[in-house]
Motif scaffolding. Structure first.
Motif, PDB file in Angstrom:
ATOM      1  N   ASN A   8      44.399 -10.200   0.744  1.00 20.29           N
ATOM      2  CA  ASN A   8      44.891 -11.441   0.161  1.00 20.29           C
ATOM      3  C   ASN A   8      43.953 -12.608   0.456  1.00 20.29           C
ATOM      4  OD1 ASN A   8      47.027 -12.805  -1.343  1.00 20.29           O
ATOM      5  ND2 ASN A   8      47.473 -13.866   0.584  1.00 20.29           N
ATOM      6  N   ARG A   9      43.331 -12.615   1.636  1.00 21.14           N
ATOM      7  CA  ARG A   9      42.342 -13.656   1.956  1.00 21.14           C
ATOM      8  C   ARG A   9      41.140 -13.572   1.010  1.00 21.14           C
ATOM      9  NH1 ARG A   9      43.910 -12.960   7.444  1.00 21.14           N
ATOM     10  NH2 ARG A   9      42.390 -11.271   7.730  1.00 21.14           N
ATOM     11  N   ARG A  10      40.765 -12.351   0.700  1.00 22.17           N
ATOM     12  CA  ARG A  10      39.636 -12.175  -0.225  1.00 22.17           C
ATOM     13  C   ARG A  10      40.008 -12.657  -1.633  1.00 22.17           C
ATOM     14  NH1 ARG A  10      37.395  -6.156   0.778  1.00 22.17           N
ATOM     15  NH2 ARG A  10      35.898  -6.879  -0.841  1.00 22.17           N
ATOM     16  N   VAL A  11      41.284 -12.506  -1.983  1.00 26.53           N
ATOM     17  CA  VAL A  11      41.750 -13.048  -3.264  1.00 26.53           C
ATOM     18  C   VAL A  11      41.659 -14.570  -3.234  1.00 26.53           C
ATOM     19  CG1 VAL A  11      43.745 -13.333  -4.795  1.00 26.53           C
ATOM     20  CG2 VAL A  11      43.234 -11.097  -3.791  1.00 26.53           C
ATOM     21  N   GLU A  12      42.121 -15.156  -2.118  1.00 27.19           N
ATOM     22  CA  GLU A  12      42.082 -16.615  -1.995  1.00 27.19           C
ATOM     23  C   GLU A  12      40.648 -17.141  -1.989  1.00 27.19           C
ATOM     24  OE1 GLU A  12      44.270 -17.227   1.547  1.00 27.19           O
ATOM     25  OE2 GLU A  12      46.244 -17.011   0.587  1.00 27.19           O
ATOM     26  N   MET A  13      39.724 -16.326  -1.433  1.00 22.45           N
ATOM     27  CA  MET A  13      38.315 -16.733  -1.399  1.00 22.45           C
ATOM     28  C   MET A  13      37.650 -16.531  -2.764  1.00 22.45           C
ATOM     29  SD  MET A  13      37.302 -15.081   2.278  1.00 22.45           S
ATOM     30  CE  MET A  13      35.546 -15.295   1.976  1.00 22.45           C
ATOM     31  N   GLY A  14      38.278 -15.786  -3.652  1.00 19.63           N
ATOM     32  CA  GLY A  14      37.741 -15.567  -4.975  1.00 19.63           C
ATOM     33  C   GLY A  14      36.826 -14.368  -5.088  1.00 19.63           C
ATOM     34  N   THR A  15      36.708 -13.562  -4.018  1.00 24.23           N
ATOM     35  CA  THR A  15      35.853 -12.372  -4.083  1.00 24.23           C
ATOM     36  C   THR A  15      36.550 -11.203  -4.757  1.00 24.23           C
ATOM     37  OG1 THR A  15      36.581 -11.695  -1.879  1.00 24.23           O
ATOM     38  CG2 THR A  15      34.587 -13.032  -2.005  1.00 24.23           C
TER      39      THR A  15
ATOM     40  N   THR B 140      40.080 -10.268  -7.486  1.00 24.66           N
ATOM     41  CA  THR B 140      41.246 -10.741  -8.226  1.00 24.66           C
ATOM     42  C   THR B 140      42.489 -10.131  -7.585  1.00 24.66           C
ATOM     43  OG1 THR B 140      41.245  -8.874  -9.766  1.00 24.66           O
ATOM     44  CG2 THR B 140      39.880 -10.801 -10.340  1.00 24.66           C
TER      45      THR B 140
ATOM     46  N   GLN C 233      42.805  -6.535  -8.562  1.00 22.74           N
ATOM     47  CA  GLN C 233      41.866  -5.660  -7.837  1.00 22.74           C
ATOM     48  C   GLN C 233      42.336  -5.418  -6.399  1.00 22.74           C
ATOM     49  OE1 GLN C 233      38.325  -8.010  -8.369  1.00 22.74           O
ATOM     50  NE2 GLN C 233      37.517  -6.680 -10.002  1.00 22.74           N
TER      51      GLN C 233
END
Length: 289
Positions: free
Chosen positions: A55-62, A64, A67
């Motif tokens: 979820n942090r990676r989603v928030e960082m935009g790396t 979706t 995904q």
């Protein structure tokens, strides 16, 4: 003698067995259940940690959201643990759709599982959802099919909500696992008790054998002493000399028949008397005087 030796061993073995199966066994079972519960909580939190990282990676935009959720489901599907590597995780969402379950693929295909009823007549997935949304996480106990087998068993699961994605994560353990571990424990303890009983019987047999040996040796020694005493008494009494044995304090301990015949007395009349008070000494005194 055999009963006196056996009684402490029987009492000790009985007390040990009673303590093992009456006191220790229930506490071992309680400890096993508590350990399983704790391990289940830890495993759910590990998966929640994976979801938080994605979820942090989603928030960082790396990634979706789609995904990240796809990666999460793939990871969760591959998780197996337990003795036979059959324990698993399942995931559902807040719409009561089952997203992944390795042994209930028909329900995953069906999607909405609000209508699923277990052997107890409970709407399990509705209960899971209500618990997760109201408490955040917690334990629930119910009956459920055992892996891919055509039987059901009591199961304890821990469910937790991942509110960011509106998911509910769960895993648990079947109580037959506890029963099998208890059965294994009972077999081990029964083996230990049997070995202790065998050792106790061997010890009893050895002690009994040794005591009987010592007892026989003592009886033989006593019999030999009596034989030698009779032989000595026979020689002592048949001697034509006046013979006696005097203790260090001067008391007469024994005297032969020749000496008794000289004074015409029984042994009981002079044995235990001071020698100088006996008729033999008195007679010597009279002759010297």
């Amino acid at each position: 003698l055999r009963i006196r030796l056996m009684l402490p061993l029987v009492l000790g073995f009985t007390l040990f067995t009673a303590a093992t199966f009456g006191y220790l066994l229930p506490r071992v079972q309680e400890r096993m259940v508590e350990q399983k519960r704790q391990e289940t909580v830890e495993k759910v939190h590990i998966v929640l940690g994976l979801l938080e990282e994605l979820n942090r990676r989603v928030e960082m935009g790396t990634l979706t959201l789609s995904q990240a959720q796809s990666i999460a489901l793939d990871e969760i599907r591959g998780i197996r643990y337990g003795k036979d590597q059959k324990n698993y995780f399942w995931v559902m969402d807040y719409d009561c759709r089952l997203l992944t379950h390795p042994y209930q693929r028909d329900l995953v295909t069906q999607g909405d599982v609000r209508s699923f009823i277990n052997d107890e007549g409970r709407f399990l997935f509705v209960e899971f959802l209500n618990l997760a949304r109201s408490e955040g996480e917690g334990f629930i106990q119910y009956r459920f099919p055992v892996y891919d087998e055509p039987v059901s068993d009591l199961k304890t699961s821990y469910v937790a909500a991942f509110a960011g994605w509106e998911w509910v994560i769960g895993t648990g353990f079947f109580h037959r696992e506890i029963r099998r571990e208890i059965e294994s424990f009972i077999i081990r303890m029964t083996t230990v008790c049997a070995l202790i009983a065998l050792a106790a019987l061997l010890l009893h047999a050895y002690l009994y054998y040794r005591i009987r040996q010592i007892s026989r040796a003592g009886e033989q020694a006593e019999a030999e002493a009596q034989r030698l005493l009779r032989r000595f008494q026979k020689i002592f009494d048949q001697n034509y000399q006046l013979l006696g044995i005097i203790a260090p304090d001067g008391r007469l301990e024994t005297v032969n028949q020749t000496a008794l015949g000289m004074i015409g007395c029984e042994a009981s009349a002079v044995v235990g008397q001071y020698f100088w008070n006996t008729p033999w000494w008195s007679g010597i005194t009279m002759r010297f005087s």
